[in-house]
Design a protein around this motif. Structure first.
Motif, PDB file in Angstrom:
ATOM      1  N   TYR A   1     -24.376  95.385  42.170  1.00 58.03           N
ATOM      2  CA  TYR A   1     -23.230  94.861  41.446  1.00 58.03           C
ATOM      3  C   TYR A   1     -23.412  95.060  39.945  1.00 58.03           C
ATOM      4  CZ  TYR A   1     -19.834  91.750  39.433  1.00 58.03           C
ATOM      5  OH  TYR A   1     -18.804  91.258  38.678  1.00 58.03           O
TER       6      TYR A   1
ATOM      7  N   ILE B   1       0.730  88.135  33.582  1.00 53.10           N
ATOM      8  CA  ILE B   1       1.560  89.165  34.208  1.00 53.10           C
ATOM      9  C   ILE B   1       3.024  88.907  33.877  1.00 53.10           C
ATOM     10  CG2 ILE B   1       2.154  90.321  36.372  1.00 53.10           C
ATOM     11  CD1 ILE B   1      -0.440  89.255  37.561  1.00 53.10           C
TER      12      ILE B   1
ATOM     13  N   ASP C   1     -11.378  89.867  36.681  1.00 45.57           N
ATOM     14  CA  ASP C   1     -12.801  89.692  36.956  1.00 45.57           C
ATOM     15  C   ASP C   1     -13.115  88.212  36.740  1.00 45.57           C
ATOM     16  OD1 ASP C   1     -15.506  89.558  37.044  1.00 45.57           O
ATOM     17  OD2 ASP C   1     -15.877  91.246  35.704  1.00 45.57           O
ATOM     18  N   HIS C   2     -13.158  87.464  37.838  1.00 43.46           N
ATOM     19  CA  HIS C   2     -13.297  86.015  37.721  1.00 43.46           C
ATOM     20  C   HIS C   2     -14.673  85.613  37.195  1.00 43.46           C
ATOM     21  CE1 HIS C   2      -9.414  85.074  39.426  1.00 43.46           C
ATOM     22  NE2 HIS C   2      -9.622  85.992  40.349  1.00 43.46           N
ATOM     23  N   ARG C   3     -15.648  86.513  37.329  1.00 39.02           N
ATOM     24  CA  ARG C   3     -16.982  86.188  36.830  1.00 39.02           C
ATOM     25  C   ARG C   3     -17.005  86.103  35.307  1.00 39.02           C
ATOM     26  NH1 ARG C   3     -22.601  89.275  37.178  1.00 39.02           N
ATOM     27  NH2 ARG C   3     -21.385  90.652  35.875  1.00 39.02           N
TER      28      ARG C   3
ATOM     29  N   TYR D   1       4.679  80.930  37.141  1.00 36.18           N
ATOM     30  CA  TYR D   1       4.221  80.374  35.868  1.00 36.18           C
ATOM     31  C   TYR D   1       4.904  79.039  35.587  1.00 36.18           C
ATOM     32  CZ  TYR D   1       2.936  80.439  30.877  1.00 36.18           C
ATOM     33  OH  TYR D   1       2.440  80.140  29.630  1.00 36.18           O
TER      34      TYR D   1
ATOM     35  N   LYS E   1     -20.414 102.573  43.109  1.00 37.97           N
ATOM     36  CA  LYS E   1     -19.196 102.701  43.889  1.00 37.97           C
ATOM     37  C   LYS E   1     -19.483 102.891  45.375  1.00 37.97           C
ATOM     38  CE  LYS E   1     -16.583 102.511  40.151  1.00 37.97           C
ATOM     39  NZ  LYS E   1     -15.848 101.263  39.836  1.00 37.97           N
TER      40      LYS E   1
ATOM     41  N   ASN F   1      -3.208  89.435  42.169  1.00 39.85           N
ATOM     42  CA  ASN F   1      -1.862  89.919  42.421  1.00 39.85           C
ATOM     43  C   ASN F   1      -1.928  91.411  42.720  1.00 39.85           C
ATOM     44  OD1 ASN F   1       1.006  89.226  42.394  1.00 39.85           O
ATOM     45  ND2 ASN F   1       1.138  90.811  40.830  1.00 39.85           N
TER      46      ASN F   1
ATOM     47  N   ARG G   1     -19.576  98.873  33.386  1.00 44.08           N
ATOM     48  CA  ARG G   1     -18.901  99.048  34.663  1.00 44.08           C
ATOM     49  C   ARG G   1     -17.539  99.667  34.440  1.00 44.08           C
ATOM     50  NH1 ARG G   1     -20.675  95.462  38.273  1.00 44.08           N
ATOM     51  NH2 ARG G   1     -18.615  95.085  39.143  1.00 44.08           N
ATOM     52  N   THR G   2     -16.949 100.157  35.515  1.00 44.21           N
ATOM     53  CA  THR G   2     -15.566 100.621  35.410  1.00 44.21           C
ATOM     54  C   THR G   2     -14.688  99.824  36.365  1.00 44.21           C
ATOM     55  OG1 THR G   2     -15.866 102.321  37.103  1.00 44.21           O
ATOM     56  CG2 THR G   2     -16.162 103.015  34.815  1.00 44.21           C
ATOM     57  N   VAL G   3     -13.482  99.574  35.923  1.00 40.64           N
ATOM     58  CA  VAL G   3     -12.434  99.025  36.771  1.00 40.64           C
ATOM     59  C   VAL G   3     -11.433 100.160  36.936  1.00 40.64           C
ATOM     60  CG1 VAL G   3     -10.509  97.388  36.805  1.00 40.64           C
ATOM     61  CG2 VAL G   3     -12.766  96.655  36.006  1.00 40.64           C
ATOM     62  N   ILE G   4     -11.105 100.494  38.180  1.00 37.41           N
ATOM     63  CA  ILE G   4     -10.240 101.654  38.419  1.00 37.41           C
ATOM     64  C   ILE G   4      -8.955 101.182  39.086  1.00 37.41           C
ATOM     65  CG2 ILE G   4     -10.081 103.916  39.511  1.00 37.41           C
ATOM     66  CD1 ILE G   4     -13.051 104.205  39.181  1.00 37.41           C
TER      67      ILE G   4
ATOM     68  N   HIS H   1     -14.452  97.946  42.155  1.00 31.20           N
ATOM     69  CA  HIS H   1     -14.602  96.876  41.161  1.00 31.20           C
ATOM     70  C   HIS H   1     -14.161  95.513  41.685  1.00 31.20           C
ATOM     71  CE1 HIS H   1     -10.461  98.399  40.797  1.00 31.20           C
ATOM     72  NE2 HIS H   1     -10.168  97.135  40.602  1.00 31.20           N
TER      73      HIS H   1
ATOM     74  N   ARG I   1     -25.177  97.185  38.366  1.00 31.67           N
ATOM     75  CA  ARG I   1     -25.137  98.593  37.972  1.00 31.67           C
ATOM     76  C   ARG I   1     -23.739  99.194  38.100  1.00 31.67           C
ATOM     77  NH1 ARG I   1     -24.360 102.237  35.886  1.00 31.67           N
ATOM     78  NH2 ARG I   1     -25.414 104.239  35.649  1.00 31.67           N
ATOM     79  N   GLY I   2     -22.857  98.497  38.820  1.00 33.15           N
ATOM     80  CA  GLY I   2     -21.490  99.001  38.947  1.00 33.15           C
ATOM     81  C   GLY I   2     -21.367 100.222  39.834  1.00 33.15           C
TER      82      GLY I   2
ATOM     83  N   LYS J   1      -3.184  81.872  32.275  1.00 32.88           N
ATOM     84  CA  LYS J   1      -2.001  81.696  33.123  1.00 32.88           C
ATOM     85  C   LYS J   1      -0.818  82.443  32.530  1.00 32.88           C
ATOM     86  CE  LYS J   1      -2.338  77.390  35.568  1.00 32.88           C
ATOM     87  NZ  LYS J   1      -1.936  75.994  35.661  1.00 32.88           N
ATOM     88  N   GLY J   2      -0.034  83.079  33.369  1.00 29.30           N
ATOM     89  CA  GLY J   2       1.227  83.656  32.915  1.00 29.30           C
ATOM     90  C   GLY J   2       1.132  85.030  32.292  1.00 29.30           C
TER      91      GLY J   2
ATOM     92  N   GLU K   1      -3.223  95.342  38.644  1.00 28.46           N
ATOM     93  CA  GLU K   1      -3.979  94.461  37.763  1.00 28.46           C
ATOM     94  C   GLU K   1      -5.208  93.957  38.499  1.00 28.46           C
ATOM     95  OE1 GLU K   1      -0.681  93.735  38.441  1.00 28.46           O
ATOM     96  OE2 GLU K   1      -0.841  92.087  39.856  1.00 28.46           O
ATOM     97  N   PHE K   2      -6.136  93.468  37.753  1.00 27.51           N
ATOM     98  CA  PHE K   2      -7.375  92.941  38.322  1.00 27.51           C
ATOM     99  C   PHE K   2      -7.922  91.871  37.398  1.00 27.51           C
ATOM    100  CE2 PHE K   2     -12.114  93.268  38.256  1.00 27.51           C
ATOM    101  CZ  PHE K   2     -12.338  92.676  39.497  1.00 27.51           C
TER     102      PHE K   2
ATOM    103  N   THR L   1       6.605  86.429  38.870  1.00 26.27           N
ATOM    104  CA  THR L   1       5.471  85.800  38.180  1.00 26.27           C
ATOM    105  C   THR L   1       5.940  84.712  37.203  1.00 26.27           C
ATOM    106  OG1 THR L   1       5.449  87.646  36.592  1.00 26.27           O
ATOM    107  CG2 THR L   1       3.923  87.772  38.436  1.00 26.27           C
TER     108      THR L   1
ATOM    109  N   LEU M   1       1.500  77.484  38.492  1.00 21.95           N
ATOM    110  CA  LEU M   1       0.551  78.048  39.457  1.00 21.95           C
ATOM    111  C   LEU M   1      -0.253  79.161  38.802  1.00 21.95           C
ATOM    112  CD1 LEU M   1       3.045  78.145  42.439  1.00 21.95           C
ATOM    113  CD2 LEU M   1       1.115  76.555  42.152  1.00 21.95           C
ATOM    114  N   ASN M   2      -1.522  79.197  39.086  1.00 19.96           N
ATOM    115  CA  ASN M   2      -2.372  80.250  38.554  1.00 19.96           C
ATOM    116  C   ASN M   2      -2.405  81.423  39.541  1.00 19.96           C
ATOM    117  OD1 ASN M   2      -4.104  81.433  36.711  1.00 19.96           O
ATOM    118  ND2 ASN M   2      -5.905  80.788  37.888  1.00 19.96           N
TER     119      ASN M   2
END
Lengths: 277, 277, 277, 277
Positions: C203, A17, A39-41, B25, C208, B34, A273-276, C236, C205-206, A14-15, A36-37, B21, B29-30
């Protein structure tokens, strides 16, 4: 006024950002763009912050380290022009596209040198006033050859190494020397048609779409983190050679767009993996 | 635990993300997700914040109002299922796709009613146990007809009105009654082929690609803010009728994907453009 | 006046088109559309001729047999409406699209029955006034179950059997009973992600880009001749479930377009490939 | 053994394919590939026949003239390498792609010269050992300038003139001098955004897809017969300049693929449309 990119990967909390942007705010830095992202998994948080202002890197990073949870990785790098070395064998199309774009616009990059294991592309490279280095693999073991190539790259000290249809498999030592810094173009839509002669495999299988994949190179051939992919339609009138010809435009586009995003510091590697952002 | 979406549009300024944010916070809140965007040309800041926790809407909004610059717009709405009314004429494909997706998954929406100016699609709607309302335009002026339709929609009170191949031009009163809440599917790749019979226009022009556009409706026909577009290839073997048939799949996909994003509260209208976060 | 499709596959030779079209001409038949293809690698000639006129099938075929080289296959079938049986398990989207198109336009086909190994989709099928047959697999061996399904299909005698997300592997006996007449939709871009849970594989293997493949079923799972493929971009932010949801629209489009071409008698199977004229 | 392409356009009639292929057969010519199309709306028949053998052009054409209906147009040309002249202004990407492909494979064409109204691209052209001709428009009327350009092109006598981002409007005299032999790349998805600054128009309209169009030039600016189009997705983060950069790859691909088909003698112009066989 400078522009820098702050990249953060850390466990989600939490917090986050609020904390990061507060610190930027206190440093009087303007956020030009923020992405921002989460990945909740896996509970990972990724953030790319493009900042403008007068930077005190040391205190900024110290403030961040004080605020971020354990296990965080953050880096702060200047935005703008970076340096690549390109490795080639005999095919010209990907190399030519990179030469054109670095010279005439489209890719803000310094091509600091091109290394070939054949001299087929020497003339093309020199047409663009860029040094071409021949390191023939003949008479050398794979390890000897790679070691010579790595040594030469080290003297040039590029940000990234680009394999623009370099038709050799890299030794693990080579790969480990440039972690997440080697970008390859594979001439298929991975993970379909791993390995040699993917267009011939595609022809044999009778597919109706072919593609290309830009990815970071890791130890397992054709299995590194994927940056970008694209495809085109084919039909029964295409021979394997026709696929090859048509595929070249996809290959060069995918490679140069992939490099574009990497150079913009938008690509985060995380596991395979990549996050873009 | 609830989930809500906070949407903010305001003049760009230093520290905005930090301020917003921080407030989230402090409210414990989570931030689940975003996204933000700064339009540097006009100096506008857009932010969509998906929040989870226990909400005190009043104090949260008051805190935001205290922190945001003048001229800010912010709204806080529950995430989740919303309500639409669909207007149709005689074509079944877009309607059918929405009925299928709302019933069998793909679009978390309540179709609270379908209104037709013909009864052609009555059976289809009733197959899915949804009320169909016939409001024939025969013998009515455009104003009278629209007024009856608006009255009926008002009794249903949907979040959005969807024109799923509704082949009538809305009166300005109708449009103004649902500002940025009417979604239309136009059967061309706007701004090409504005107006009637776009596939025939496309055929006459000999184009090699046709498309469809989902957009909000404003006072100027086919000129509202674009939400989504997609295309398919055609060639000389396609008659206008073939284009029409092939185009139907693009139309229905574009419309349902456009609605999907609007319902997820991702689409911000700004001037005649959309920002999709 | 009737319309029929003549389909010819034979060893390539000089004068084939002349011979075939001469015979049609002598029979006073008008060629509405003609397409041919020579696979120069294997020396095979393919031709699809759409004819209009008054047919004497027997003499026409006899004339062709007199003119064509040994090893030729030719068939003459009426153009127009054909009959399919659809096999399903629990997923509605592909089935729903076929029901919509056969009822409201887009696919000129008679859906003569739907067979499910679960009754999940019974209501949907009956909404469209089409018979649904439950043949549960519970308590039966694979052979017993398939044999019951085949028997039921045989009583309906369709032109093609469509697997619209039928989540069971067919026995070799089933496959051999309908050679090149079973059309399957696989929810990946084959040959990537053969087998179970392709979206989860994608998923992991990531990738696109994800896709779907319509193909004829032969003895090797997911390896039959490909009819059509299509793809969409992912990134992603997509979980495996998001890919699944987004992929549904590709699956249903690919399946219905694939069926469209098969019903138009445009798809020739040749080895493990298709020629589509 | 030679390879030639026979192209026929004529009023549709029974037995046309039989007649034409019979004549080829009598001349002992092998049909390597044959494609035909009937435009049933206008009753026009189009056929492209790729022939191999020993040609007696005169008698072959005479035989055809004897067999074809009145109003037929037929031409017989050698397959293979043709000659183009490229006109440019200041942008390098389309030119560069053509230079790369003609030199290193992908487009079997002789670039017999490049003419610029600025000398910006002189170095690039000369890097590839191709003559660059500067014909500045300064101090000249449009007619005078075009007349000089036409005169120079005439001395080179190319098969086609390619406008590779030539930012000038041609005079009617120029256009009429090379009927259906001038290929232009327009940087939008025509007919959207006709005229100047299409990317800025696209930005203003807020479209979600941009494109490019290769077309033959006729008297009406941007309204000639379309050869090929392609598109890419954009979103709210794209400025007009970003669209311009991203659009360059589409432009160059569309132009070079369009030229590829024209050089393969696959493109038939008919009214304001193309038939591509």
């Amino acid at each position: 006024m400078q522009r820098k990119i702050l990249r953060t990967i850390c466990p989600d909390a939490k917090g986050l950002i609020a904390k990061i942007t507060n610190i930027c705010y206190k440093h009087q830095l303007n956020i030009v763009q923020n992405n921002e992202f989460v990945d909740h998994r896996t509970g990972r948080f990724f953030m790319r912050t493009e900042l403008e202002g007068i930077f005190n890197d040391e205190t900024l990073l110290a403030d961040l380290d004080g605020a971020l949870p354990e296990g965080s990785v953050r880096e702060l790098n200047p935005a703008g022009r970076q340096k690549i070395v390109i490795l080639v064998t005999k095919e010209a199309h990907c190399l030519g596209d990179l030469l054109m774009k670095s010279t005439y616009g489209g890719l803000d990059v310094e091509i600091a040198g091109v290394i070939g294991n054949h001299d087929t592309l020497k003339t093309l490279v020199e047409r663009f006033d860029i040094p071409f280095h021949l390191i023939s693999h003949e008479g050398l073991t794979r390890e000897e050859h790679d070691s010579q190539v790595v040594d030469l790259i080290d003297t040039i000290a590029p940000d990234y190494v680009v394999l623009a249809k370099y038709m050799r498999i890299l030794t693990p030592d080579f790969v480990r020397h440039f972690p997440n810094r080697i970008i390859n173009i594979h001439h298929s839509f991975l993970p379909a048609f791993i390995g040699a002669r993917p267009y011939h495999q595609a022809y044999e299988r009778g597919v109706k779409i072919i593609g290309a994949t830009a990815h970071f190179v890791n130890d397992n051939l054709d299995e590194g983190p994927i940056i970008m992919q694209d495809v085109i339609n084919v039909d029964h009138t295409y021979s394997a050679e026709d696929m090859m010809r048509a595929g070249r435009d996809v290959e060069k586009n995918v490679l140069s767009h992939g490099i574009y995003r990497v150079l913009a510091q938008r690509v985060f590697v995380y596991g395979n993996r990549t996050v873009i952002l």
